[in-house]
Design an enzyme around this catalytic site. Structure first.
Site, PDB file in Angstrom:
ATOM      1  N   ASP A  66      28.117 -56.560  89.856  1.00 28.18           N
ATOM      2  CA  ASP A  66      29.199 -56.392  90.823  1.00 28.18           C
ATOM      3  C   ASP A  66      30.536 -56.134  90.141  1.00 28.18           C
ATOM      4  OD1 ASP A  66      29.376 -58.939  89.732  1.00 28.18           O
ATOM      5  OD2 ASP A  66      29.042 -59.994  91.617  1.00 28.18           O
ATOM      6  N   ASP A 141      28.714 -70.965  97.583  1.00 32.68           N
ATOM      7  CA  ASP A 141      28.226 -70.676  98.939  1.00 32.68           C
ATOM      8  C   ASP A 141      26.822 -70.055  98.894  1.00 32.68           C
ATOM      9  OD1 ASP A 141      28.729 -68.135  97.990  1.00 32.68           O
ATOM     10  OD2 ASP A 141      30.268 -67.646  99.473  1.00 32.68           O
ATOM     11  N   HIS A 143      25.860 -67.475  97.112  1.00 35.51           N
ATOM     12  CA  HIS A 143      25.762 -66.025  96.893  1.00 35.51           C
ATOM     13  C   HIS A 143      25.102 -65.684  95.560  1.00 35.51           C
ATOM     14  CE1 HIS A 143      30.120 -65.948  95.079  1.00 35.51           C
ATOM     15  NE2 HIS A 143      29.239 -66.070  94.107  1.00 35.51           N
ATOM     16  N   GLU A 148      27.432 -62.438  99.983  1.00 37.18           N
ATOM     17  CA  GLU A 148      27.914 -63.658 100.608  1.00 37.18           C
ATOM     18  C   GLU A 148      26.974 -64.066 101.759  1.00 37.18           C
ATOM     19  OE1 GLU A 148      30.016 -65.125  98.947  1.00 37.18           O
ATOM     20  OE2 GLU A 148      31.943 -64.144  98.680  1.00 37.18           O
TER      21      GLU A 148
END
Ligand code: PGA
Length: 253
Positions: A66, A141, A143, A148
């Site tokens: 990413d 979270d 991810h 997400e």
């Protein structure tokens, strides 16, 4: 799924680096998926050490997971000390090993044509024969890369908004030290999709520290749900290895 628990961050890093190094030795022209974030820094330091002792990256291809959208660098030119993941991976690993520039692929956060770029990135992964071994961190979270909560398990490389938690975590890990104001942080990213990641032949996830313990337990032992992207590891078809330090493993039953 193999879950390996180590005493410390250093031992976790050594173990992950050994897995990657052995993979490179068994397939010198392998395609590696690389992760950024604070967790893999130790793994990359170990790999650099191994390179100095002979580990050869000359045929290795790498694809980064990413990049922030709106920042990035052209690795062929001198660059400023920005907070791009391109700079991160170059500083933390790539410039220290004998990888060929043309074998390095990183999402271009400065692209003016994101859709076209994302398709090109997918095409390049396919053309390389797919990712052999994908290194992964996990966000608080849940991810993987910047997928997400709510990201479809079949999603592909695309531009995504970041959650407030991810923006806060990345601010604390990197931006604060670089004296960048929180309001100037990017809120979007280009990320490989869950579908892209799940097509890799082998996955290696690493996590360290108490703050990851809850999400690691949810991802590895909770229900498989897009609310915790990393829970997809439970239904992955190929080999999955998870290397944790004791703290990150502390909520596993
Ligand atoms: P971290 O990030 O390694 O900085 O904790 C991991 C991630 O968000 O994937």
């Amino acid at each position: 799924m193999d879950i390996i628990v180590k005493e410390s961050y250093e031992e976790m890093s050594k173990c992950a680096a050994d897995i990657i190094a052995n993979f490179i030795k068994s397939k010198p022209s392998c395609v590696l998926g690389l992760a950024t974030g604070s967790t893999p820094i130790g793994t990359y330091r170990e790999l650099i050490k191994m390179h100095r002792e002979g580990l050869d990256f000359s045929q290795v291809k790498t694809f980064n997971l990413d990049e922030y959208f709106g920042i990035g660098i052209d690795l062929s030119k001198p660059y400023e000390m920005d907070q791009s993941y391109a700079r991160f991976i170059y500083e933390e690993l790539l410039k220290h090993v004998n990888i060929k520039k043309e074998n390095i692929y990183i999402p271009d956060g400065l692209t003016k044509e994101p859709e076209k770029f994302c398709q090109w990135y997918e095409d390049m992964i396919k053309k390389a024969g797919g990712i052999d071994l994908q290194l992964l961190g996990i966000g608080r979270d849940g991810h993987l890369a910047f997928n997400e909560p709510g990201s479809s398990f079949s999603s592909r490389t695309r531009v995504v908004p970041l959650t407030e938690q991810t923006v806060d975590d990345n601010y604390e890990s990197f931006y604060r030290k670089a004296n960048i104001k929180k309001e100037d942080m990017p809120h979007f990213a280009i990320t490989m999709g869950m579908g892209t990641i799940l097509e890799a032949k082998q996955l290696l996830m690493i996590a360290s520290g108490k703050k990851k313990a809850k999400v690691v337990a949810k991802a590895l032992q909770g229900p498989v749900t897009t609310r915790i992207a990393a829970s997809a590891l439970q239904i992955f078809n190929g080999k999955v290895t998870v290397v944790l330090d004791k703290e990150a493993a502390s909520e596993l039953s």
